[in-house]
Design a protein around this motif. Sequence first.
Motif, PDB file in Angstrom:
ATOM      1  N   LYS A 188       1.716   0.911 -31.264  1.00  0.00           N
ATOM      2  CA  LYS A 188       2.283   2.253 -31.095  1.00  0.00           C
ATOM      3  C   LYS A 188       1.205   3.232 -30.620  1.00  0.00           C
ATOM      4  O   LYS A 188       1.440   4.032 -29.717  1.00  0.00           O
ATOM      5  N   LEU A 189       0.028   3.145 -31.220  1.00  0.00           N
ATOM      6  CA  LEU A 189      -1.063   4.042 -30.860  1.00  0.00           C
ATOM      7  C   LEU A 189      -1.445   3.919 -29.387  1.00  0.00           C
ATOM      8  O   LEU A 189      -1.678   4.917 -28.709  1.00  0.00           O
ATOM      9  N   PHE A 190      -1.486   2.682 -28.888  1.00  0.00           N
ATOM     10  CA  PHE A 190      -1.877   2.448 -27.498  1.00  0.00           C
ATOM     11  C   PHE A 190      -0.680   2.236 -26.572  1.00  0.00           C
ATOM     12  O   PHE A 190      -0.853   1.851 -25.418  1.00  0.00           O
ATOM     13  N   ARG A 191       0.515   2.443 -27.087  1.00  0.00           N
ATOM     14  CA  ARG A 191       1.750   2.342 -26.292  1.00  0.00           C
ATOM     15  C   ARG A 191       1.863   0.993 -25.574  1.00  0.00           C
ATOM     16  O   ARG A 191       2.028   0.926 -24.357  1.00  0.00           O
ATOM     17  N   ARG A 219      -5.713   9.049 -20.532  1.00  0.00           N
ATOM     18  CA  ARG A 219      -6.377  10.343 -20.331  1.00  0.00           C
ATOM     19  C   ARG A 219      -6.837  10.990 -21.635  1.00  0.00           C
ATOM     20  O   ARG A 219      -7.847  11.676 -21.682  1.00  0.00           O
ATOM     21  N   SER A 220      -6.124  10.753 -22.720  1.00  0.00           N
ATOM     22  CA  SER A 220      -6.471  11.382 -23.997  1.00  0.00           C
ATOM     23  C   SER A 220      -7.835  10.948 -24.524  1.00  0.00           C
ATOM     24  O   SER A 220      -8.413  11.618 -25.382  1.00  0.00           O
ATOM     25  N   ILE A 221      -8.363   9.839 -24.014  1.00  0.00           N
ATOM     26  CA  ILE A 221      -9.696   9.387 -24.428  1.00  0.00           C
ATOM     27  C   ILE A 221     -10.737  10.462 -24.113  1.00  0.00           C
ATOM     28  O   ILE A 221     -11.718  10.618 -24.841  1.00  0.00           O
ATOM     29  N   LEU A 222     -10.503  11.217 -23.054  1.00  0.00           N
ATOM     30  CA  LEU A 222     -11.426  12.297 -22.700  1.00  0.00           C
ATOM     31  C   LEU A 222     -11.547  13.292 -23.851  1.00  0.00           C
ATOM     32  O   LEU A 222     -12.655  13.732 -24.188  1.00  0.00           O
ATOM     33  N   TRP A 223     -10.420  13.644 -24.468  1.00  0.00           N
ATOM     34  CA  TRP A 223     -10.412  14.648 -25.536  1.00  0.00           C
ATOM     35  C   TRP A 223     -10.778  14.054 -26.887  1.00  0.00           C
ATOM     36  O   TRP A 223     -11.360  14.748 -27.725  1.00  0.00           O
ATOM     37  N   ILE A 224     -10.448  12.791 -27.100  1.00  0.00           N
ATOM     38  CA  ILE A 224     -10.669  12.160 -28.406  1.00  0.00           C
ATOM     39  C   ILE A 224     -12.090  11.610 -28.540  1.00  0.00           C
ATOM     40  O   ILE A 224     -12.667  11.630 -29.626  1.00  0.00           O
ATOM     41  N   GLN A 225     -12.656  11.120 -27.442  1.00  0.00           N
ATOM     42  CA  GLN A 225     -13.962  10.472 -27.509  1.00  0.00           C
ATOM     43  C   GLN A 225     -15.045  11.280 -26.794  1.00  0.00           C
ATOM     44  O   GLN A 225     -16.082  11.572 -27.379  1.00  0.00           O
ATOM     45  N   GLY A 278     -16.158   7.631 -22.609  1.00  0.00           N
ATOM     46  CA  GLY A 278     -14.939   8.418 -22.747  1.00  0.00           C
ATOM     47  C   GLY A 278     -14.400   8.897 -21.411  1.00  0.00           C
ATOM     48  O   GLY A 278     -13.190   8.876 -21.169  1.00  0.00           O
ATOM     49  N   ILE A 279     -15.300   9.322 -20.533  1.00  0.00           N
ATOM     50  CA  ILE A 279     -14.876   9.752 -19.190  1.00  0.00           C
ATOM     51  C   ILE A 279     -14.291   8.569 -18.424  1.00  0.00           C
ATOM     52  O   ILE A 279     -13.230   8.670 -17.805  1.00  0.00           O
ATOM     53  N   TYR A 280     -14.974   7.442 -18.483  1.00  0.00           N
ATOM     54  CA  TYR A 280     -14.487   6.257 -17.779  1.00  0.00           C
ATOM     55  C   TYR A 280     -13.142   5.800 -18.349  1.00  0.00           C
ATOM     56  O   TYR A 280     -12.221   5.448 -17.604  1.00  0.00           O
ATOM     57  N   GLY A 281     -13.033   5.817 -19.666  1.00  0.00           N
ATOM     58  CA  GLY A 281     -11.771   5.430 -20.300  1.00  0.00           C
ATOM     59  C   GLY A 281     -10.630   6.353 -19.905  1.00  0.00           C
ATOM     60  O   GLY A 281      -9.507   5.906 -19.693  1.00  0.00           O
ATOM     61  N   ALA A 282     -10.931   7.637 -19.797  1.00  0.00           N
ATOM     62  CA  ALA A 282      -9.901   8.595 -19.373  1.00  0.00           C
ATOM     63  C   ALA A 282      -9.465   8.343 -17.938  1.00  0.00           C
ATOM     64  O   ALA A 282      -8.300   8.523 -17.592  1.00  0.00           O
ATOM     65  N   MET A 283     -10.407   7.923 -17.096  1.00  0.00           N
ATOM     66  CA  MET A 283     -10.090   7.665 -15.691  1.00  0.00           C
ATOM     67  C   MET A 283      -9.345   6.348 -15.497  1.00  0.00           C
ATOM     68  O   MET A 283      -8.545   6.218 -14.565  1.00  0.00           O
ATOM     69  N   THR A 284      -9.597   5.369 -16.361  1.00  0.00           N
ATOM     70  CA  THR A 284      -9.058   4.034 -16.124  1.00  0.00           C
ATOM     71  C   THR A 284      -8.002   3.578 -17.125  1.00  0.00           C
ATOM     72  O   THR A 284      -7.291   2.612 -16.854  1.00  0.00           O
ATOM     73  N   ALA A 285      -7.893   4.237 -18.268  1.00  0.00           N
ATOM     74  CA  ALA A 285      -6.960   3.768 -19.294  1.00  0.00           C
ATOM     75  C   ALA A 285      -6.008   4.882 -19.718  1.00  0.00           C
ATOM     76  O   ALA A 285      -4.919   5.004 -19.178  1.00  0.00           O
TER      77      ALA A 285
END
Length: 121
Positions: A34-37, A97-103, A88-95
Motif C-alpha cells: 500500500k505504501l509503495f502502491r 516524486r514524494s521521495i524528494l520531500w520525504i528523503q 532522494g533526488i534520483y528517487g524522485a526523478m525515477t520512482a
Amino acid sequence: MDMIVTTSIIVIALLQIAFMLIEMFLWNTAAGRKLFRMDESYAKRSASLAANQGLYNGFLAAGLLWGLLGTGGNDALVFFLSCIIIAGIYGAMTAIRSILWIQALPAAIALSLLLMNTDVF
C-alpha cells in the motif's frame, strides 16, 4: 555541535533505518504494498531489489551514526547527508516524486544546519 543539528541528523538516521526496515522486511506485506502502491505480483518480483536498496539505506544510517558518535566527524556527516540528498533526488526523478520531500528535503535541511553551525570547510 548544536543540539538542533544533532537532533536533525538523528532524525535523518532514523528515517534511513525506517526505509531500510520497510524495504527489507515489509516490502511483501499489505502495508508495504500500500505504501509503495504495488500489487502483490510486482512486490514479489521486486523484493530482492528492494532488500538491496534497504541495505544501502542502512549503510547511510550507519554512516550518520559514525559521524555523530564515532571517528567520522563532520566530514562523514557532510558526505552521508549529501549521499542521502542525491539518492532522494534520483528517487524522485525515477520512482516516486514524494521521495524528494520525504528523503532529500529533510537531509538538505540537516546538512544546511550542520554547515551553518560548524566550521566544516
